[in-house]
Design an enzyme around this catalytic site. Sequence first.
Site, PDB file in Angstrom:
ATOM      1  N   ASN A   9     -45.058 -10.385 -48.182  1.00 28.53           N
ATOM      2  CA  ASN A   9     -44.538 -10.626 -50.178  1.00 28.53           C
ATOM      3  C   ASN A   9     -43.901  -9.432 -50.801  1.00 28.53           C
ATOM      4  OD1 ASN A   9     -44.331 -10.627 -52.885  1.00 28.53           O
ATOM      5  ND2 ASN A   9     -46.450 -10.276 -53.258  1.00 28.53           N
ATOM      6  N   LYS A  11     -42.549  -8.716 -53.111  1.00 30.12           N
ATOM      7  CA  LYS A  11     -41.482  -8.349 -54.123  1.00 30.12           C
ATOM      8  C   LYS A  11     -40.333  -7.725 -54.386  1.00 30.12           C
ATOM      9  CE  LYS A  11     -46.764  -6.215 -53.987  1.00 30.12           C
ATOM     10  NZ  LYS A  11     -48.676  -6.096 -54.693  1.00 30.12           N
ATOM     11  N   HIS A  96     -49.854 -15.375 -58.357  1.00 30.91           N
ATOM     12  CA  HIS A  96     -49.990 -13.690 -57.366  1.00 30.91           C
ATOM     13  C   HIS A  96     -50.569 -13.045 -59.057  1.00 30.91           C
ATOM     14  CE1 HIS A  96     -49.461  -9.423 -56.611  1.00 30.91           C
ATOM     15  NE2 HIS A  96     -49.184 -10.401 -55.320  1.00 30.91           N
ATOM     16  N   GLU A  98     -50.378 -10.888 -59.880  1.00 30.78           N
ATOM     17  CA  GLU A  98     -48.361  -9.962 -61.222  1.00 30.78           C
ATOM     18  C   GLU A  98     -48.024 -10.769 -62.049  1.00 30.78           C
ATOM     19  OE1 GLU A  98     -47.004  -7.722 -57.725  1.00 30.78           O
ATOM     20  OE2 GLU A  98     -48.623  -6.500 -57.317  1.00 30.78           O
ATOM     21  N   GLU A 168     -57.387 -12.837 -54.126  1.00 35.96           N
ATOM     22  CA  GLU A 168     -56.714 -11.287 -53.906  1.00 35.96           C
ATOM     23  C   GLU A 168     -57.343 -10.916 -55.231  1.00 35.96           C
ATOM     24  OE1 GLU A 168     -52.922 -10.799 -52.042  1.00 35.96           O
ATOM     25  OE2 GLU A 168     -51.669 -11.926 -53.913  1.00 35.96           O
ATOM     26  N   GLY A 174     -52.262  -3.314 -54.265  1.00 34.59           N
ATOM     27  CA  GLY A 174     -51.463  -1.988 -54.198  1.00 34.59           C
ATOM     28  C   GLY A 174     -52.691  -0.887 -54.183  1.00 34.59           C
ATOM     29  N   SER A 214     -54.346  -4.530 -50.403  1.00 30.61           N
ATOM     30  CA  SER A 214     -54.153  -3.469 -49.275  1.00 30.61           C
ATOM     31  C   SER A 214     -54.510  -3.383 -47.947  1.00 30.61           C
ATOM     32  CB  SER A 214     -54.976  -2.517 -49.999  1.00 30.61           C
ATOM     33  OG  SER A 214     -54.914  -1.687 -51.341  1.00 30.61           O
TER      34      SER A 214
HETATM   35  C1  PEP Z   1     -50.282  -8.514 -52.570  1.00 36.29           C
HETATM   36  O1  PEP Z   1     -49.192  -7.826 -53.230  1.00 36.29           O
HETATM   37  O2  PEP Z   1     -50.170  -9.708 -52.869  1.00 36.29           O
HETATM   38  C2  PEP Z   1     -50.958  -7.481 -52.016  1.00 36.29           C
HETATM   39  C3  PEP Z   1     -51.979  -7.427 -51.278  1.00 36.29           C
HETATM   40  O3  PEP Z   1     -50.505  -6.020 -51.556  1.00 36.29           O
HETATM   41  P1  PEP Z   1     -50.369  -4.297 -51.058  1.00 36.29           P
HETATM   42  O4  PEP Z   1     -50.798  -5.492 -50.169  1.00 36.29           O
HETATM   43  O5  PEP Z   1     -50.279  -3.884 -51.654  1.00 36.29           O
HETATM   44  O6  PEP Z   1     -51.998  -4.675 -51.914  1.00 36.29           O
END
Ligand code: PEP
Length: 253
Positions: A9, A11, A96, A98, A168, A174, A214
Amino acid sequence: MRTIIIAGNWKMYKDLSETRELVAALKAAMPSLPEHVESVICPPYPSLALAGELLKGSPFHLGAQNMSQHDEGAYTGEVSAKMLKATGCTFVILGHSERRQYYGETNELINAKARKALSAGLRPIICVGETLDEREKGVTGEVITTQIKGVLASIPPQDMARSVIAYEPVWAIGTGRTATPQQAQEVHQVIRKMVAQLYDWALAERIVIQYGGSVKPDNAAEILSQNDVDGALVGGACLKADSFSAIIRAARQ
Ligand code: PEP
């Protein structure tokens, strides 16, 4: 054996020239993928058509990060499933955290988007996950169950089989803080059981459930070795070809 799907992703990163660079680097790093492993990259909207062209003949699939629940119309700023397909997308990330947190997306809306994506022939990567507060209150199972029931409502079994679920935990996105492999496995098992309850075990056994939060080259192999973890949704580490390709390689270690 379930296919492992590693999705990146991007973003709101990478303009057109940066997209060109990253796609070239990914193709050079991974001219082919390990057996039973698929990979999807999800650049921002303006880069999709370019990435779709550049990815032709490569093993990578193209995905978007969001889409409208409508077919077309006066919806300023929105992008339809048909438009995504025209760029070469075969996947779309939906719900997601976000999107839930900053744009107020609800399970109901995410469900409408998922049904629209499926009817257009796109494979949705449907995201669920608890906040830190919910984990600390010990209600992770309930939160995930409610989200799963909501986002999967009225999706017929043949469409469900093409859907991907991404677990997630919001507190791990993040933040550099990853769920332990055991924490991930526990929730993935809850999700698979929910899918079995809503559909049946044969279907539940086929569903790809990704972990996101992460994921990095140094923790990917352990997380992906868990029985019910069938892939990863990667944010930060997908922005560089070396770290994303290392995660893809870790999928079959
Ligand atoms: C994500 O954006 O779905 C995500 C898991 O980000 P990160 O790997 O940076 O935690």
